[in-house]
Design an enzyme around this catalytic site. Structure first.
Site, PDB file in Angstrom:
ATOM      1  CG  MET A   1      -0.007  -0.124  -8.573  1.00  0.00           C
ATOM      2  SD  MET A   1       0.111  -1.725  -9.364  1.00  0.00           S
ATOM      3  CE  MET A   1      -1.407  -1.800 -10.280  1.00  0.00           C
ATOM      4  N   GLY A   2       0.137   4.697  -9.531  1.00  0.00           N
ATOM      5  CA  GLY A   2       0.161   5.837 -10.453  1.00  0.00           C
ATOM      6  C   GLY A   2      -1.032   5.821 -11.386  1.00  0.00           C
ATOM      7  CB  ALA A   3      -2.386   5.507 -14.232  1.00  0.00           C
TER       8      ALA A   3
ATOM      9  CD  GLN B   1      -0.044  -5.233  -7.295  1.00  0.00           C
ATOM     10  OE1 GLN B   1       0.601  -4.918  -6.301  1.00  0.00           O
ATOM     11  NE2 GLN B   1      -1.208  -4.662  -7.575  1.00  0.00           N
TER      12      GLN B   1
ATOM     13  CG  HIS C   1      -5.408   6.832  -7.493  1.00  0.00           C
ATOM     14  ND1 HIS C   1      -5.603   6.781  -8.852  1.00  0.00           N
ATOM     15  CD2 HIS C   1      -5.010   5.581  -7.145  1.00  0.00           C
ATOM     16  CE1 HIS C   1      -5.325   5.572  -9.308  1.00  0.00           C
ATOM     17  NE2 HIS C   1      -4.964   4.814  -8.293  1.00  0.00           N
TER      18      HIS C   1
ATOM     19  CG  ASP D   1      -8.590  -2.520  -5.881  1.00  0.00           C
ATOM     20  OD1 ASP D   1      -8.435  -3.260  -6.850  1.00  0.00           O
ATOM     21  OD2 ASP D   1      -8.534  -1.276  -5.968  1.00  0.00           O
TER      22      ASP D   1
HETATM   23  P1  AMP Z   1      -4.126   1.296  -7.829  1.00  0.00           P
HETATM   24  O1  AMP Z   1      -3.289   2.440  -8.267  1.00  0.00           O
HETATM   25  O2  AMP Z   1      -5.113   0.847  -8.846  1.00  0.00           O
HETATM   26  O3  AMP Z   1      -3.319   0.179  -7.219  1.00  0.00           O
HETATM   27  O4  AMP Z   1      -5.019   1.840  -6.645  1.00  0.00           O
HETATM   28  C1  AMP Z   1      -4.448   2.478  -5.531  1.00  0.00           C
HETATM   29  C2  AMP Z   1      -5.506   2.654  -4.476  1.00  0.00           C
HETATM   30  O5  AMP Z   1      -6.568   3.434  -4.988  1.00  0.00           O
HETATM   31  C3  AMP Z   1      -6.095   1.323  -4.028  1.00  0.00           C
HETATM   32  O6  AMP Z   1      -6.277   1.349  -2.622  1.00  0.00           O
HETATM   33  C4  AMP Z   1      -7.410   1.298  -4.750  1.00  0.00           C
HETATM   34  O7  AMP Z   1      -8.400   0.548  -4.088  1.00  0.00           O
HETATM   35  C5  AMP Z   1      -7.778   2.765  -4.755  1.00  0.00           C
HETATM   36  N1  AMP Z   1      -8.740   3.036  -5.831  1.00  0.00           N
HETATM   37  C6  AMP Z   1      -8.638   2.677  -7.125  1.00  0.00           C
HETATM   38  N2  AMP Z   1      -9.751   3.050  -7.806  1.00  0.00           N
HETATM   39  C7  AMP Z   1     -10.568   3.646  -6.897  1.00  0.00           C
HETATM   40  C8  AMP Z   1     -11.873   4.225  -6.963  1.00  0.00           C
HETATM   41  N3  AMP Z   1     -12.556   4.267  -8.102  1.00  0.00           N
HETATM   42  N4  AMP Z   1     -12.402   4.723  -5.835  1.00  0.00           N
HETATM   43  C9  AMP Z   1     -11.714   4.677  -4.657  1.00  0.00           C
HETATM   44  N5  AMP Z   1     -10.485   4.148  -4.528  1.00  0.00           N
HETATM   45  C10 AMP Z   1      -9.915   3.633  -5.627  1.00  0.00           C
END
Ligand code: AMP
Length: 283
Positions: free
Chosen positions: A34-36, A65, A41, A155
């Site tokens: 979802m960026g940021a 979501q 990531h 997650d």
């Molecule tokens: P998000 O942008 O938060 O939806 O995360 C995108 C992907 O990055 C998802 O598969 C998350 O589980 C993974 N992710 C987020 N934070 C971490 C982290 N600290 N370590 C490893 N993977 C992460």
């Protein structure tokens, strides 16, 4: 050397770019985000680069979501920095659809995951969440048609839900998990950590510390109930409102009460101020 990824915002440009990537039978990996973007990531991108010839990253803040009271409107958006990081990592393609492209007028289909999506963890506190995740991930998989996709163990329940769905629906995508990347003091990296005030940020380390302390006690043979309830107290005393701290089977996510019940995962979710954080470790 950095090279700018192709940026696709429409399905037709995505399909053109996908055909280009797949030339000479090159394998394609997808990292949905979802960026940021942060180092968590990037670790998935690096894992993907090691396993596949070409790497695509999707950046889409998925309204399906988020519940009405959640942070869709304020979710951090750092497009320029994200693209610069992905270029540095040698990502080949960024899929960045807008909401209308993902959910055109009249959109009326939703995937309803069961099994690991209905075990009383995230699903209990965010009942809309996994339906939204499963629907968008199924769409991302059919749009990008990757050979494999990378998700973070951060997650943990989501990783299990998506793995199950890919198998159940014969999506032809191998789902691969990546380890949690943490700040130096142990806090799991998250795009939402920017919401924390300096004081909350200091307090937030209690989650990982409690997971580690609880895991140590379980391995020393302490009673599950007592160890988990002491952990819950510690998190509450630090100033968090706890949603759950629980020990679950690492594959099925069903409750366990002994380390003899198979591979065990400790999972936590708690809110401090306005910010909800999740974390987990191997027990
Ligand atoms: P998000 O942008 O938060 O939806 O995360 C995108 C992907 O990055 C998802 O598969 C998350 O589980 C993974 N992710 C987020 N934070 C971490 C982290 N600290 N370590 C490893 N993977 C992460």
């Amino acid at each position: 050397m950095t090279h700018s990824p192709i940026i696709a915002r429409t399905l037709s440009s995505l399909h053109r770019a996908r055909a280009e990537l797949g030339k000479r039978n090159a394998t394609v990996a997808l990292v949905p985000t979802m960026g940021a973007l942060h180092d968590g990531h990037v670790s998935l991108v690096r894992l993907a680069k090691r396993r596949a010839k070409k790497v695509a990253v999707s950046i889409f803040v998925n309204p399906a979501q988020f519940a009405a009271q959640e942070d869709l409107g304020s979710y951090p958006r750092t497009w320029k920095e994200d693209i610069a990081r992905l270029a540095e990592e040698g990502v080949d393609l960024v899929w960045n659809p807008d909401v209308k492209t993902m959910y055109p007028d009249g959109f009326a289909t939703r995937i309803a995951p069961e099994g690991p999506a209905l075990v009383g963890l995230e699903d209990k506190f965010r009942p809309h969440f996994f339906g939204g995740v499963a629907t968008v991930v199924a769409k991302l998989f059919t749009q990008v048609r990757p050979d494999m996709a990378f998700f973070g163990e951060k997650d943990f329940q989501q990783l299990r839900v998506v793995t199950r769905m890919a198998r159940d629906l014969d999506l032809g995508v191998k789902v691969i998990g990546g380890a949690i990347i943490r700040e130096r003091d142990g806090l799991a990296m998250s795009s939402r950590n920017v919401y924390l005030s300096p004081e909350e940020r200091r307090t937030a380390t209690v989650l990982f510390r409690t997971l580690k302390a609880t895991s140590k006690r379980l391995r020393a043979g302490d009673d599950f109930k007592v160890a988990l309830s002491d952990g819950a107290d510690a998190i509450g005393k630090a100033g968090f409102a706890l949603d759950y701290l629980d020990a679950r089977h690492a594959e099925t996510l069903v409750p366990v009460s002994s380390l003899n019940d198979g591979r065990v995962r400790l999972l936590v979710a708690a809110k401090i101020g306005k910010t909800r954080l999740i974390d987990n470790i191997k027990a």
